[in-house]
Design an enzyme around this catalytic site. Structure first.
Site, PDB file in Angstrom:
ATOM      1  CG  HIS A   1      -2.100  -0.882   1.114  1.00 35.39           C
ATOM      2  ND1 HIS A   1      -3.184  -0.586   0.325  1.00 35.39           N
ATOM      3  CD2 HIS A   1      -2.380  -2.079   1.686  1.00 35.39           C
ATOM      4  CE1 HIS A   1      -4.091  -1.551   0.433  1.00 35.39           C
ATOM      5  NE2 HIS A   1      -3.625  -2.478   1.250  1.00 35.39           N
TER       6      HIS A   1
ATOM      7  CG  ASP B   1      -7.240  -3.125   1.359  1.00 37.94           C
ATOM      8  OD1 ASP B   1      -6.474  -3.889   0.749  1.00 37.94           O
ATOM      9  OD2 ASP B   1      -6.987  -2.644   2.472  1.00 37.94           O
TER      10      ASP B   1
ATOM     11  CD  GLU C   1      -5.041  -8.534   4.194  1.00 38.70           C
ATOM     12  OE1 GLU C   1      -4.897  -7.882   3.133  1.00 38.70           O
ATOM     13  OE2 GLU C   1      -4.553  -8.190   5.266  1.00 38.70           O
TER      14      GLU C   1
ATOM     15  CG  HIS D   1      -4.278  -6.815  -0.074  1.00 36.14           C
ATOM     16  ND1 HIS D   1      -3.798  -5.643   0.453  1.00 36.14           N
ATOM     17  CD2 HIS D   1      -3.314  -7.260  -0.926  1.00 36.14           C
ATOM     18  CE1 HIS D   1      -2.597  -5.393  -0.055  1.00 36.14           C
ATOM     19  NE2 HIS D   1      -2.289  -6.367  -0.897  1.00 36.14           N
TER      20      HIS D   1
HETATM   21 ZN   LIG Z   1      -4.717  -4.196   1.727  1.00 34.99          ZN
END
Ligand SMILES: [Zn+2]
Length: 206
Positions: A125, A132, A189, A192
């Site tokens: 990021h 996300d 995740e 993500h």
């Molecule tokens: Zn992320």
């Protein structure tokens, strides 16, 4: 705050590649600017939680709710939006570029490399090369997914088998749309995604 303890949220938010340490010490320099994602596609929606107090710290961490990404990464996301719009769906973005100052704040709160990328390395990021996201319908309502964004239980894993058929289908639809335009997900995740060439981008800012 949602209905989790702060400790659970802290642990949950930073597991895995979302903020995980990057091994790449040989990233190539890219001069692509960071651009507002809102400028590349008017249909993409946003819920930038770090720009509000509605996040695990209870503090506003971002000075602006503008979501930035590297220019070509933002373009890819616009193509994902077009792809989804063709079937009456769209993207809702939770996070994109994350300033290093915010990474440091997270590290102060959770100095554990299992959950937070140490700021001296940075996360994807921090490079403007990760995003996300979740799916919404044409009215902007979030589609059912196995968990919320801030959840890092096993149910957030990309291949978790215990979600409802609808949530599973939505999660897999998001993944397919993102992968079709040059993103790759991570195992822990569902929300993500990294640009497949994220290693080409250096960490931005100080
Ligand atoms: Zn992320």
């Amino acid at each position: 705050m949602r209905g989790f303890s702060a400790a659970v949220l802290v642990a949950a938010l930073f597991v895995g590649g979302c903020a995980g340490p990057d091994e790449s010490a040989t990233s190539r320099v890219s001069d692509e600017p960071l651009v507002p994602v809102a400028d590349v596609h008017p249909g993409i929606r946003f819920d930038i939680r770090y720009a509000t107090a509605d996040n695990f710290t209870g503090e506003r961490l971002y000075a602006s709710d503008a979501c930035l990404l590297r220019a070509s990464v933002a373009d890819r996301l616009a193509r994902v939006q077009d792809r989804l719009a063709a079937e009456g769906l769209g993207l809702l973005v939770f996070d994109g570029y994350r300033p290093l100052s915010v990474q440091r704040k997270m590290w102060e709160l959770v100095p554990d490399p299992r959950y937070v990328a140490p700021p001296d390395r940075g996360s994807r990021h921090n490079r403007g090369a990760a995003v996300d996201v979740t799916l919404v319908d044409a009215a902007g309502r979030r589609l059912e997914m196995p968990t919320d964004h801030d959840d890092f239980t096993e149910a957030a894993h990309r291949d978790y088998a215990g979600a409802t058929p609808t949530a599973t289908a939505n999660r897999d639809k998001l993944r397919a749309a993102m992968e079709a335009e040059g993103f790759e997900g991570i195992g822990t995740e569902w929300w993500h995604f990294d640009a497949v060439n994220w290693r080409e981008y250096d960490v931005v800012g100080k």
